[in-house]
Design an enzyme around this catalytic site. Sequence first.
Site, mmCIF file in Angstrom:
data_model
loop_
_atom_site.group_PDB
_atom_site.id
_atom_site.type_symbol
_atom_site.label_atom_id
_atom_site.label_comp_id
_atom_site.label_asym_id
_atom_site.label_seq_id
_atom_site.Cartn_x
_atom_site.Cartn_y
_atom_site.Cartn_z
ATOM 1 N N TYR A 42 2.024 5.361 6.499
ATOM 2 C CA TYR A 42 2.094 5.249 5.017
ATOM 3 C C TYR A 42 0.781 5.210 4.381
ATOM 4 O O TYR A 42 0.677 5.310 3.303
ATOM 5 C CB TYR A 42 2.995 4.100 4.755
ATOM 6 C CG TYR A 42 4.298 3.927 5.499
ATOM 7 C CD1 TYR A 42 5.160 4.960 5.597
ATOM 8 C CD2 TYR A 42 4.619 2.702 6.007
ATOM 9 C CE1 TYR A 42 6.188 4.890 6.111
ATOM 10 C CE2 TYR A 42 5.975 2.510 6.646
ATOM 11 C CZ TYR A 42 6.733 3.844 6.915
ATOM 12 O OH TYR A 42 7.933 3.891 7.563
ATOM 13 N N ASP A 65 4.741 -4.236 5.206
ATOM 14 C CA ASP A 65 4.997 -3.298 6.243
ATOM 15 C C ASP A 65 3.918 -2.447 6.586
ATOM 16 O O ASP A 65 3.089 -1.655 5.877
ATOM 17 C CB ASP A 65 5.849 -2.222 5.547
ATOM 18 C CG ASP A 65 6.621 -1.154 6.461
ATOM 19 O OD1 ASP A 65 6.524 -1.286 7.666
ATOM 20 O OD2 ASP A 65 6.984 -0.080 5.842
ATOM 21 N N TRP A 75 13.230 1.437 0.708
ATOM 22 C CA TRP A 75 11.995 2.038 0.541
ATOM 23 C C TRP A 75 11.997 3.226 -0.565
ATOM 24 O O TRP A 75 13.221 3.588 -0.700
ATOM 25 C CB TRP A 75 11.232 2.545 1.590
ATOM 26 C CG TRP A 75 12.036 3.425 2.807
ATOM 27 C CD1 TRP A 75 12.719 2.920 3.784
ATOM 28 C CD2 TRP A 75 12.133 4.925 2.843
ATOM 29 N NE1 TRP A 75 13.217 3.966 4.514
ATOM 30 C CE2 TRP A 75 12.973 5.200 3.959
ATOM 31 C CE3 TRP A 75 11.565 5.924 1.980
ATOM 32 C CZ2 TRP A 75 13.286 6.469 4.099
ATOM 33 C CZ3 TRP A 75 12.073 7.146 2.304
ATOM 34 C CH2 TRP A 75 12.756 7.629 3.411
ATOM 35 N N TRP A 88 0.746 -1.252 -0.123
ATOM 36 C CA TRP A 88 -0.080 0.101 -0.065
ATOM 37 C C TRP A 88 0.814 1.191 0.094
ATOM 38 O O TRP A 88 1.893 1.276 0.394
ATOM 39 C CB TRP A 88 -1.056 0.082 0.957
ATOM 40 C CG TRP A 88 -0.292 -0.204 2.520
ATOM 41 C CD1 TRP A 88 0.255 0.541 3.150
ATOM 42 C CD2 TRP A 88 -0.558 -1.517 3.154
ATOM 43 N NE1 TRP A 88 0.725 -0.057 4.439
ATOM 44 C CE2 TRP A 88 -0.069 -1.306 4.430
ATOM 45 C CE3 TRP A 88 -1.317 -2.530 2.991
ATOM 46 C CZ2 TRP A 88 0.109 -2.441 5.569
ATOM 47 C CZ3 TRP A 88 -1.401 -3.692 3.804
ATOM 48 C CH2 TRP A 88 -0.611 -3.607 5.115
ATOM 49 N N ALA A 131 11.467 6.682 -6.044
ATOM 50 C CA ALA A 131 11.525 8.000 -5.432
ATOM 51 C C ALA A 131 10.106 8.789 -5.550
ATOM 52 O O ALA A 131 10.052 9.798 -5.984
ATOM 53 C CB ALA A 131 12.285 8.798 -6.289
ATOM 54 N N PRO A 162 11.544 2.905 -3.928
ATOM 55 C CA PRO A 162 12.443 2.550 -5.017
ATOM 56 C C PRO A 162 11.863 3.387 -6.194
ATOM 57 O O PRO A 162 12.909 3.496 -7.266
ATOM 58 C CB PRO A 162 11.915 1.174 -5.330
ATOM 59 C CG PRO A 162 10.669 1.066 -5.007
ATOM 60 C CD PRO A 162 10.392 1.858 -3.574
HETATM 61 P P1 NDP Z 1 7.976 4.573 -4.322
HETATM 62 O O1 NDP Z 1 8.993 5.310 -4.361
HETATM 63 O O2 NDP Z 1 7.883 3.349 -5.182
HETATM 64 O O3 NDP Z 1 6.414 5.273 -4.682
HETATM 65 C C1 NDP Z 1 5.232 4.910 -4.916
HETATM 66 C C2 NDP Z 1 4.336 5.781 -5.673
HETATM 67 O O4 NDP Z 1 5.123 6.175 -7.183
HETATM 68 C C3 NDP Z 1 2.911 5.329 -5.773
HETATM 69 O O5 NDP Z 1 2.025 5.643 -4.640
HETATM 70 C C4 NDP Z 1 2.615 5.724 -7.168
HETATM 71 O O6 NDP Z 1 2.251 7.058 -6.943
HETATM 72 C C5 NDP Z 1 3.834 5.958 -7.954
HETATM 73 N N1 NDP Z 1 3.882 4.508 -8.606
HETATM 74 C C6 NDP Z 1 4.184 3.423 -8.476
HETATM 75 N N2 NDP Z 1 4.415 2.397 -9.114
HETATM 76 C C7 NDP Z 1 3.890 3.353 -10.314
HETATM 77 C C8 NDP Z 1 4.057 2.650 -11.502
HETATM 78 N N3 NDP Z 1 4.322 1.511 -12.159
HETATM 79 N N4 NDP Z 1 3.627 3.762 -12.573
HETATM 80 C C9 NDP Z 1 3.475 4.947 -12.202
HETATM 81 N N5 NDP Z 1 3.403 5.394 -10.866
HETATM 82 C C10 NDP Z 1 3.941 4.405 -10.180
HETATM 83 O O7 NDP Z 1 7.378 3.976 -2.857
HETATM 84 P P2 NDP Z 1 6.839 4.607 -1.671
HETATM 85 O O8 NDP Z 1 7.473 6.106 -1.431
HETATM 86 O O9 NDP Z 1 5.371 4.912 -1.745
HETATM 87 O O10 NDP Z 1 7.688 3.926 -0.473
HETATM 88 C C11 NDP Z 1 7.175 2.478 -0.542
HETATM 89 C C12 NDP Z 1 7.087 1.945 0.827
HETATM 90 O O11 NDP Z 1 8.295 2.398 1.697
HETATM 91 C C13 NDP Z 1 6.022 2.643 1.579
HETATM 92 O O12 NDP Z 1 4.797 2.153 1.287
HETATM 93 C C14 NDP Z 1 6.501 2.312 3.175
HETATM 94 O O13 NDP Z 1 5.968 0.942 3.395
HETATM 95 C C15 NDP Z 1 7.904 2.274 2.857
HETATM 96 N N6 NDP Z 1 8.353 3.644 3.409
HETATM 97 C C16 NDP Z 1 9.140 3.893 4.552
HETATM 98 C C17 NDP Z 1 9.636 4.805 5.119
HETATM 99 C C18 NDP Z 1 10.525 4.964 6.257
HETATM 100 O O14 NDP Z 1 10.769 5.888 6.829
HETATM 101 N N7 NDP Z 1 10.829 3.746 6.827
HETATM 102 C C19 NDP Z 1 9.464 5.981 4.528
HETATM 103 C C20 NDP Z 1 8.715 6.011 3.158
HETATM 104 C C21 NDP Z 1 8.214 4.840 2.737
HETATM 105 P P3 NDP Z 1 0.794 8.019 -7.651
HETATM 106 O O15 NDP Z 1 0.098 8.348 -6.822
HETATM 107 O O16 NDP Z 1 1.639 9.017 -8.264
HETATM 108 O O17 NDP Z 1 0.182 7.123 -8.575
#
Ligand code: NDP
Length: 365
Positions: free
Chosen positions: A125, A120, A241, A88, A245, A243
């Site tokens: 998140y 996670d 996390w 999520w 950006a 991946p």
């Molecule tokens: P990403 O960098 O992968 O970004 C995810 C976002 O990118 C999505 O919400 C979506 O946004 C867009 N996206 C993903 N896949 C695609 C695709 N195939 N095509 C187009 N757009 C895409 O990861 P997160 O920043 O969400 O981080 C991932 C996880 O890491 C979190 O869910 C959490 O569990 C963890 N995390 C942990 C942190 C910590 O401090 N420990 C901090 C941050 C994250 P859109 O809404 O634009 O579609």
Amino acid sequence: MQVSFACTDHGLKAPRNGEHSKQNATSPNSASQARARFRTVALIARSLGSFTHRYHHNLKESTAKLTGMKYRNLGKSGLRVSCLGNVWSHWGEKKTFSCLCQVAEQLMTIAYESGVNLFDTAEVYSGGKRSSLVITTKLYWGGKMQLEYVDVVFANRPDSNTPMEEIVRAMTHVINQGMAMYWGTSRWSAMEIMEAYSVARQFNLIPPVCEQAEYHFFQREKVETQLPELYHKIGVGVVSWSPLACGIITGKYENGVPESSRASMKPYQWLREKIMSEDGRKQQAKLKELTHIAEKLGCTLPQLAIAWCLRNEGVSSVLLGSSNPTQLTENLGAIQVIPKMTAGIASEVDHILGNRPHNKRDYHH
Ligand code: NDP
């Protein structure tokens, strides 16, 4: 201290109290905590050079026949986690709660059926309000998450107001109570993790097994230069996390900010500004070049970016963020790209990015 936690699918049963008594905490009080902390860190730091490897078991990656999902050990612990975790992400501020639940269920189902066993569950998140959880979180787990046990509990962000011995003792207590099996850190520096490790060794407490760290094309330093040493010397792995950006590494921001994207949401103004900045435009140009590598490999840019994170042997799992099933399915497809991440491809990527950090020793494949 904030804690978040992760559970694998086989970790939903509550172990009996005292089940982990092998790792019992029996520590004396330190007379001068501050002095003791620095002394132990210094001792361990000195001994790193002559460290003998305590880990001889087989840490090979395995692949599930049915789903193709790959599993790695969490750091050098015995816990096998899917190399892609989580499902999520931030699902849009305009969606209703029931709509969010529906999407969550769809994403969970797709992930689970694809072999993902690492979820996670930190509530922040999923758009929840950030709450400071104290370590007496059993009620929280039981009441809100319906879980009496999680495999890994994370101490999110270092807490400079609390002595390290107290943090390690608290995490050890959580484990000894049977609420979790392992603990990890999130956003801690290598020095802080080392300190936790040395305090645990000195007082017969339980050390962390992994660190959650940001890792992607444009954020490499910590995971590539500092954490490999921790992995090799003390077995602390990386759960990475963001991946993509936060979505920047998808190509969708090439011509501005699309309406329903994360960067278009109010709380993400910082992301929008980052994308529109001069550095942001330079990043988009690099991504355009990287798209050619993705095309050559027959994959998409997000898949290339995720597989690239996994070329790093110290990365146990990459936490995905997906806003909808289409994104998740695409991102899970990165598994097929991992075997194509050869040294040659990695150096082509390095050449385009131009940001490969200098390493004392190269731990990559
Ligand atoms: P990403 O960098 O992968 O970004 C995810 C976002 O990118 C999505 O919400 C979506 O946004 C867009 N996206 C993903 N896949 C695609 C695709 N195939 N095509 C187009 N757009 C895409 O990861 P997160 O920043 O969400 O981080 C991932 C996880 O890491 C979190 O869910 C959490 O569990 C963890 N995390 C942990 C942190 C910590 O401090 N420990 C901090 C941050 C994250 P859109 O809404 O634009 O579609």
